[in-house]
Write a protein that holds these residues in place. Structure first.
Motif, PDB file in Angstrom:
ATOM      1  N   SER A 395     -35.219  50.090  63.478  1.00 55.39           N
ATOM      2  CA  SER A 395     -34.498  51.359  63.430  1.00 55.39           C
ATOM      3  C   SER A 395     -33.007  51.104  63.664  1.00 55.39           C
ATOM      4  CB  SER A 395     -35.022  52.316  64.502  1.00 55.39           C
ATOM      5  OG  SER A 395     -34.683  51.841  65.799  1.00 55.39           O
ATOM      6  N   GLY A 397     -31.016  52.267  65.981  1.00 56.09           N
ATOM      7  CA  GLY A 397     -30.742  51.971  67.389  1.00 56.09           C
ATOM      8  C   GLY A 397     -31.162  50.578  67.776  1.00 56.09           C
ATOM      9  N   SER A 421     -20.966  52.515  67.490  1.00 54.79           N
ATOM     10  CA  SER A 421     -21.671  53.797  67.376  1.00 54.79           C
ATOM     11  C   SER A 421     -21.927  54.204  65.934  1.00 54.79           C
ATOM     12  CB  SER A 421     -20.855  54.908  68.058  1.00 54.79           C
ATOM     13  OG  SER A 421     -19.725  55.251  67.272  1.00 54.79           O
ATOM     14  N   LEU A 424     -25.210  56.036  64.391  1.00 56.10           N
ATOM     15  CA  LEU A 424     -26.150  56.371  65.459  1.00 56.10           C
ATOM     16  C   LEU A 424     -26.082  57.849  65.824  1.00 56.10           C
ATOM     17  CD1 LEU A 424     -25.742  53.357  67.912  1.00 56.10           C
ATOM     18  CD2 LEU A 424     -27.428  53.650  66.096  1.00 56.10           C
ATOM     19  N   SER A 425     -27.196  58.376  66.296  1.00 53.86           N
ATOM     20  CA  SER A 425     -27.239  59.750  66.796  1.00 53.86           C
ATOM     21  C   SER A 425     -26.539  59.809  68.143  1.00 53.86           C
ATOM     22  CB  SER A 425     -28.686  60.204  66.953  1.00 53.86           C
ATOM     23  OG  SER A 425     -29.317  59.466  68.004  1.00 53.86           O
ATOM     24  N   PRO A 426     -26.110  60.992  68.604  1.00 48.52           N
ATOM     25  CA  PRO A 426     -25.477  61.124  69.931  1.00 48.52           C
ATOM     26  C   PRO A 426     -26.334  60.549  71.057  1.00 48.52           C
ATOM     27  CG  PRO A 426     -25.155  63.134  68.679  1.00 48.52           C
ATOM     28  CD  PRO A 426     -26.079  62.284  67.861  1.00 48.52           C
ATOM     29  N   LYS A 427     -27.660  60.700  70.930  1.00 48.06           N
ATOM     30  CA  LYS A 427     -28.555  60.160  71.947  1.00 48.06           C
ATOM     31  C   LYS A 427     -28.446  58.644  72.016  1.00 48.06           C
ATOM     32  CE  LYS A 427     -33.458  59.823  73.183  1.00 48.06           C
ATOM     33  NZ  LYS A 427     -34.850  60.218  72.801  1.00 48.06           N
ATOM     34  N   PHE A 428     -28.432  57.975  70.854  1.00 47.51           N
ATOM     35  CA  PHE A 428     -28.347  56.514  70.844  1.00 47.51           C
ATOM     36  C   PHE A 428     -26.945  56.036  71.205  1.00 47.51           C
ATOM     37  CE2 PHE A 428     -32.025  54.111  70.018  1.00 47.51           C
ATOM     38  CZ  PHE A 428     -32.936  54.927  69.347  1.00 47.51           C
ATOM     39  N   ASN A 453     -15.849  57.247  68.067  1.00 51.82           N
ATOM     40  CA  ASN A 453     -16.657  58.226  68.785  1.00 51.82           C
ATOM     41  C   ASN A 453     -15.997  58.598  70.109  1.00 51.82           C
ATOM     42  OD1 ASN A 453     -18.871  59.362  70.494  1.00 51.82           O
ATOM     43  ND2 ASN A 453     -20.074  58.920  68.663  1.00 51.82           N
TER      44      ASN A 453
END
Length: 495
Positions: A395, A397, A421, A424-428, A453
């Motif tokens: 994936s 991440g 970053s 990547l999603s904000p979570k990752f 970011n």
């Protein structure tokens, strides 16, 4: 009236085999003083702290505390006398809460308390703590460092800055008269270091004298009125930081290495074939520091990182790493010196996870490569179950985690990251920031990062804004956040 001397170190020496780590060290600490102990890595700063705190016994010399000779006295007895310390890497009891960590320290702070503690040790989880009258001391220590609101949290739930504050609270719970602080600001952002500076300054008003070992000169400058400069195990200067920086006996060169101790870029011009992209870039990265490059796409950030890594031709200027001129050094030799680079892609998708890690350690022998791989799988346990899988099957991440793990395989001193970053999603993104924060604290490397970011603004300590291949503004992130040029670089906002 002259200030009272509370600590006196006389001709102290410490050897490790044939290496003389301390050579006839003499210094004094006075009441209500914060003394800075500075110098390059290997100069003997932490060894001196370890000798004063009783971890090491000196091979020669004497140490006096309030006139009493203390060299060779056990650490716990020194704590009873009023000497305690913090550690560069936090060492809390992970199975206890924040309050319980401080309670343990308070219980050890006096002889009667200690005897009572061992008497009740078998029933520690069920006993009342008031037999030792420690609650006020515990709450005072937690309040001073600002952890009182987190006192019921498990120590493992604290971030790096909070764990360092917990170490400070534990030391304060023993009611020290002399506090030894070892690189407490390392790896923290500007807001966090400012908070710790305020705490240390407040302790002096409570009649606690402090010795601070630190590489961050802006932090030392803020809290000290006097420094002792160490080099090769001996003090070479004593005075203010400004005086030390201009001292003719050699402190200027020492402070040049401190302020620009890891990476220094001078008037750099570089680009692609005949196209010049960078125009007179000046930049430095201190040891264990986090520096971020800001700017719109096409400003020259990636070009600068590639030039530092030796991937582009240098038209003009100089690049120094640990004082060595690497301007025209091959990329592989820069890696061997301790510089590691992760591009936006960061991995070889057609190779397995294991093969990617091995490539990250191409110049290490098989034994060290195996050791580093085991360490990386311990850090990134999610990769262990995919070690035989192709990196391209991971994936987004997981690919970033592999890229960072591959980067760290060479055990670098400076980590250079190009937009980690990206994609990547904000979570990752938050996960990657937490991973870098944790690993820098464990591995003690410096970070130079180009990133768009905004989450990384709270991660870095200093920044450089690049526009059209030039540095247009630089400084501490706390100052840059409100700068109109930074707002333009990140948000396209113009006032």
């Amino acid at each position: 009236m002259s200030p009272k001397e509370i600590l006196k170190v006389e001709n102290v020496e410490k050897r490790f085999g044939g290496l003389k780590a301390l050579n006839k060290v003499n210094l004094s600490v006075y009441e209500n003083e914060i003394l800075g102990l500075v110098g390059p890595n290997g100069s003997g700063k932490t060894t001196l702290i370890n000798v004063i705190s009783g971890i090491y016994k000196p091979d020669a010399g004497k140490i006096y505390f309030f006139g009493k000779r203390i060299d060779g006295i056990a650490t716990y007895k020194l704590a009873h006398l009023g000497i305690n310390r913090t550690f560069q890497i936090p060492k809390p009891f992970h199975g206890l809460t924040v309050r319980e960590n401080v309670e343990v320290a308070a219980l050890y702070s006096g002889k009667q308390c200690l005897k009572s503690f061992f008497k009740h040790l078998k029933n520690f989880k069920f006993m009342e703590k008031d037999y030792c009258n420690i609650e006020d001391d515990v709450q005072t220590a937690l309040s001073i460092v600002g952890l009182d609101k987190f006192q019921d949290k498990q120590a493992t739930q604290l971030n790096t800055s909070e764990q360092k504050l917990l170490g400070l609270a534990r030391a304060l719970a023993t009611k020290p008269k002399l506090l030894l602080v070892d690189e407490i600001a390392a790896g923290l952002n500007q807001e966090e270091t400012d908070k710790i500076a305020e705490i240390l300054q407040s302790l002096v008003k409570k009649s606690i004298s402090i010795i601070v070992v630190e590489h961050l000169m802006h932090f030392i400058h803020k809290i000290t009125s006097r420094v002792v400069v160490m080099d090769s195990g001996s003090p070479i200067f004593e005075g203010t930081l400004e005086q030390a920086a201009n001292d003719k006996k050699g402190c200027r060169s020492i402070f040049g290495r401190l302020a620009l101790s890891l990476l220094e870029v001078q008037s750099l011009e570089s680009g692609y074939k005949i196209l010049k992209v960078l125009w007179g870039i000046d930049l430095n990265v201190e040891q264990k520091e986090r520096v971020i490059l800001l700017g719109v796409n096409g400003a020259g950030k990636t070009t600068l990182l590639k030039a530092i890594m030796g991937l582009l031709k240098i038209f003009n200027g100089k690049i120094y790493f640990e004082g060595k001129d690497i301007t025209h050094l091959r990329t592989d030799k820069r890696v061997k010196l301790g510089i590691a680079y992760m591009s936006e892609i960061g991995i070889f998708p057609n190779l397995t996870v294991d093969e990617n890690l091995e490539l990250g350690a191409f110049f290490l022998n098989s034994k060290l490569t195996h050791q580093r791989k085991q360490q990386m799988y311990e850090y990134f346990q999610d990769l262990l179950s995919h070690k035989k899988a192709l990196a391209g099957s991971l994936s987004g991440g997981q690919r970033k985690m592999l890229g960072i793990a591959k980067l760290l395989m060479s055990n670098p001193k400076l980590v250079v990251l190009d937009e980690p970053s990206n994609g990547l999603s904000p979570k990752f993104v938050k996960l990657i920031i937490n991973i870098l924060d944790d690993l820098q604290n464990k591995e003690q490397f410096s970070i130079l990062i180009a990133e768009q970011n905004i989450a990384f603004l709270d991660f870095a300590q200093r920044g450089y804004v690049i526009d059209n291949g030039k540095v247009v503004v630089s400084g501490n992130l706390s100052d840059l956040k409100s700068n109109d040029i930074v707002k333009k670089a990140y948000f396209g906002i113009e006032n």
